[in-house]
Design an enzyme around this catalytic site. Sequence first.
Site, PDB file in Angstrom:
ATOM      1  CG  ASP A 117      -0.314  -0.549   2.471  1.00 56.42           C
ATOM      2  OD1 ASP A 117       0.922  -0.499   2.573  1.00 56.42           O
ATOM      3  OD2 ASP A 117      -1.044  -1.023   3.353  1.00 56.42           O
ATOM      4  CG  ASN A 140      -8.784  -1.477  11.768  1.00 56.22           C
ATOM      5  OD1 ASN A 140      -7.836  -2.152  11.378  1.00 56.22           O
ATOM      6  ND2 ASN A 140      -9.219  -0.419  11.098  1.00 56.22           N
ATOM      7  CG  HIS A 192      -5.728  -2.291   8.705  1.00 59.07           C
ATOM      8  ND1 HIS A 192      -5.824  -0.943   8.962  1.00 59.07           N
ATOM      9  CD2 HIS A 192      -4.426  -2.603   8.912  1.00 59.07           C
ATOM     10  CE1 HIS A 192      -4.646  -0.468   9.302  1.00 59.07           C
ATOM     11  NE2 HIS A 192      -3.769  -1.458   9.290  1.00 59.07           N
ATOM     12  CD  GLU A 215      -8.642   0.866   7.511  1.00 60.86           C
ATOM     13  OE1 GLU A 215      -8.469  -0.109   8.263  1.00 60.86           O
ATOM     14  OE2 GLU A 215      -8.202   1.993   7.767  1.00 60.86           O
TER      15      GLU A 215
HETATM   16  C1  F6R Z   1       1.541  -1.485   6.056  1.00 64.59           C
HETATM   17  C2  F6R Z   1       0.241  -2.130   6.148  1.00 64.59           C
HETATM   18  C3  F6R Z   1      -0.554  -2.124   7.407  1.00 64.59           C
HETATM   19  C4  F6R Z   1       0.301  -2.376   8.657  1.00 64.59           C
HETATM   20  C5  F6R Z   1      -0.558  -2.326   9.901  1.00 64.59           C
HETATM   21  C6  F6R Z   1       0.266  -2.508  11.154  1.00 64.59           C
HETATM   22  O1  F6R Z   1       2.071  -1.618   4.756  1.00 64.59           O
HETATM   23  O2  F6R Z   1      -0.203  -2.653   5.179  1.00 64.59           O
HETATM   24  O3  F6R Z   1      -1.550  -3.115   7.321  1.00 64.59           O
HETATM   25  O4  F6R Z   1       0.929  -3.624   8.542  1.00 64.59           O
HETATM   26  O5  F6R Z   1      -1.223  -1.096   9.970  1.00 64.59           O
HETATM   27  O6  F6R Z   1       1.145  -1.431  11.298  1.00 64.59           O
HETATM   28  P1  F6R Z   1       2.278  -1.446  12.399  1.00 64.59           P
HETATM   29  O7  F6R Z   1       3.203  -2.539  12.075  1.00 64.59           O
HETATM   30  O8  F6R Z   1       2.940  -0.092  12.285  1.00 64.59           O
HETATM   31  O9  F6R Z   1       1.582  -1.639  13.707  1.00 64.59           O
END
Ligand code: F6R
Length: 241
Positions: A67, A136, A138, A143
Amino acid sequence: MNIRIFDHAEQVGQAAATIMAAQVLEKPAAVLGLATGSSPVPAYRQLIRMHQSGALDFSQVTSFNLDEYVGIPEDHPCSYHRFMQENLFGQVNIPSDNTHVPDGNGVNLEETARAYDEAIQAAGGIDLQLLGIGRNGHIGFNEPGDEFIWGCHVVTLTESTIDANKRFFASEADVPRKAISLGVGAIVAARKVLLIATGKDKAEAIRGAVQGDVSPRLPASILRTHPQVTFLLDRDAASLL
Ligand code: F6R
């Protein structure tokens, strides 16, 4: 689903790096799906060390990131292009032409998203997809919602994600409200999936993903339909299992 629980986040990173390195050693031209955020950083550090010691060659590897934010320049300190450059690409010998991060600045983001899915197909699909998980539930920026979105798409970030990610930005107001994300289709089509979660604030999402219903309300739950998925967790993230 294979679940491995470690005492410390650093050990989670070591285990993830070992599995990723094994993929590259087995198939030097592997296609890796990569994530940003805090969770993969220890794994990337370990991969860099392996590369520097001469044990790991990225010269034939291709990568696709999950992403990118919409509307911030690639060289913005919080862009995922910049994150990848600083935390991995700039420190290993992966050719820059082989690395792909969605372009969040295109004039036609739907077209960008479609072309991104096609590029993954053209590369032969993803051999190993690395994932973090949002509080959450994701994965990528898929989401929680009423349905799983299969293809790469533009997403409006939820308040939970904006709140979680504001730590990287000067203020919450600076967090982009939109992102472009791989859909769950390309993620579950990956031949192997590796999800990393550390810390207490991931425990609820991990419980839902592992023990709840398979539901778009908790996007990571889709991974239960995948035949080769491994969750690497620290004790805090696993504490509600
Ligand atoms: C990042 C991504 C997100 C993160 C998730 C956890 O490329 O796709 O799904 O993996 O938000 O983020 P952290 O590791 O910062 O807690």
